[in-house]
Design an enzyme around this catalytic site. Structure first.
Site, PDB file in Angstrom:
ATOM      1  CE  LYS A 266      -4.170  -0.587   4.802  1.00 50.72           C
ATOM      2  NZ  LYS A 266      -5.548  -0.072   4.973  1.00 50.72           N
TER       3      LYS A 266
ATOM      4  CG  HIS B 134      -2.105  -0.867   1.130  1.00 53.30           C
ATOM      5  ND1 HIS B 134      -2.025  -2.224   1.364  1.00 53.30           N
ATOM      6  CD2 HIS B 134      -3.403  -0.618   0.811  1.00 53.30           C
ATOM      7  CE1 HIS B 134      -3.227  -2.769   1.210  1.00 53.30           C
ATOM      8  NE2 HIS B 134      -4.076  -1.809   0.866  1.00 53.30           N
TER       9      HIS B 134
END
Length: 245
Positions: A135, A131
Site C-alpha cells: 500500500k 495493511h
C-alpha cells in the site's frame, strides 16, 4: 448499464472488471490503464466509470471522466477537503455525479458508523489500521475518515481529548494525530486490509474491528455505488447514504 474501468490492469481494477462482467445489469464497455487517454471516445459510451488507480493520478482521472460526460465511482484514497471541493464543483458544472468512498467493504462502512455512535461515550480513543506492505499511502483513507468522524462528534459534544501523559516521543511512536485522535499505521506481509478502533473508560474497553481478507470484499459496495451514482447529485463521499445509516 454501460460501465468502464480506469486502472483496469491493477489488482483492484481486475476485480472490478470481473464483478461488472458478472453483474446481469451491467456491460463492461472499456478497460483503461496507465497511458490511456480518458475521453468520450475511449470510454465508448460508458455511463459510469469506476476509477481505482493511485493518489497521484486520481484527480486528473476523475476530472477527465467528468469532462467526458460520465458519472464516476472512485475507490482511490488520499483525498483532501480541497481536492474534494474541486471535484464537487466540477460535477455540478457538468451535471454529472461522483461517489468517492474511503472503503467499499460494507463491514468497514458499518465499523465507521458504529465508531461514530460510540465516540462520545468513552474517555479514550485510538485508531489502528493494518495493511499489506504494498500500500502506497498511510494512513489509509478509511482510518483518516474514521478519525475525522470521531473527532468531529467528540468536538461537537465538548468531549476532552483522550488523556495522554506522554512528554517525549522523539521517534513518533505515538502515531499521527487526526482531529485529536491518534492513528497508527501497520504495514505487514500477510495482512490485507484491517482496522481497529479502540475505546476506553476506567475499567472497560470497546474494540471495533473490521477485516477484509481479499478484494472480493469490496465488490458489493462498488456495484452498489455504480447502480446508484446516477441518482446522487453532485459529490457523495462514503457509502453511508446508500445504506441508510
Amino acid at each position: 448499464m454501460k460501465v468502464a474501468v480506469v486502472g483496469a490492469a491493477g489488482r483492484m481494477g481486475k476485480s472490478v472488471c470481473e464483478a461488472v462482467e458478472g453483474a446481469g445489469d451491467m456491460e463492461l464497455v472499456a478497460k483503461l490503464d496507465v497511458g490511456d487517454v480518458i475521453d468520450a471516445e475511449s470510454l465508448r459510451g460508458a455511463q459510469v466509470v469506476v476509477e481505482f488507480t493511485v493518489p497521484s493520478a486520481t484527480d486528473a482521472n476523475v476530472h477527465a471522466i467528468l469532462d467526458a460526460g460520465a458519472h464516476a465511482v472512485v475507490g482511490t484514497t488520499g483525498w483532501t477537503d480541497e481536492r474534494l471541493a474541486k471535484v464537487a464543483e466540477h460535477a455540478k458544472q457538468v451535471g454529472k455525479n461522483v461517489i468517492i468512498a474511503p472503503n467499499y467493504a460494507l463491514s468497514a462502512v458499518l465499523a465507521m458508523a458504529f465508531a461514530e455512535k460510540a465516540a462520545t461515550m468513552f474517555e479514550s480513543v485510538e485508531v489502528i489500521e493494518l495493511h499489506h506492505p504494498d500500500k502506497v499511502d498511510a494512513p489509509s483513507g478509511t482510518a483518516t475518515t474514521t478519525a475525522r468522524r470521531i473527532g468531529q462528534v467528540r468536538r461537537e459534544a465538548g468531549i476532552a481529548p483522550s488523556p495522554d501523559a506522554t512528554e517525549t516521543d522523539p521517534e513518533g511512536t505515538r502515531g499521527g494525530v487526526i482531529d485529536g485522535v491518534h492513528v497508527h499505521a501497520v504495514r505487514l506481509r500477510g495482512l490485507y486490509a484491517h482496522e481497529e478502533i479502540l475505546f476506553g473508560n476506567p475499567g472497560e474497553q470497546l474494540t471495533i474491528r473490521q477485516d477484509s481478507f481479499g478484494r472480493d470484499s469490496f465488490m458489493p459496495g462498488v456495484l452498489l455505488a455504480v447502480r446508484n451514482v446516477a441518482e446522487r447529485p453532485g459529490l457523495t463521499y462514503g457509502l453511508e447514504a446508500l445504506l441508510d445509516i
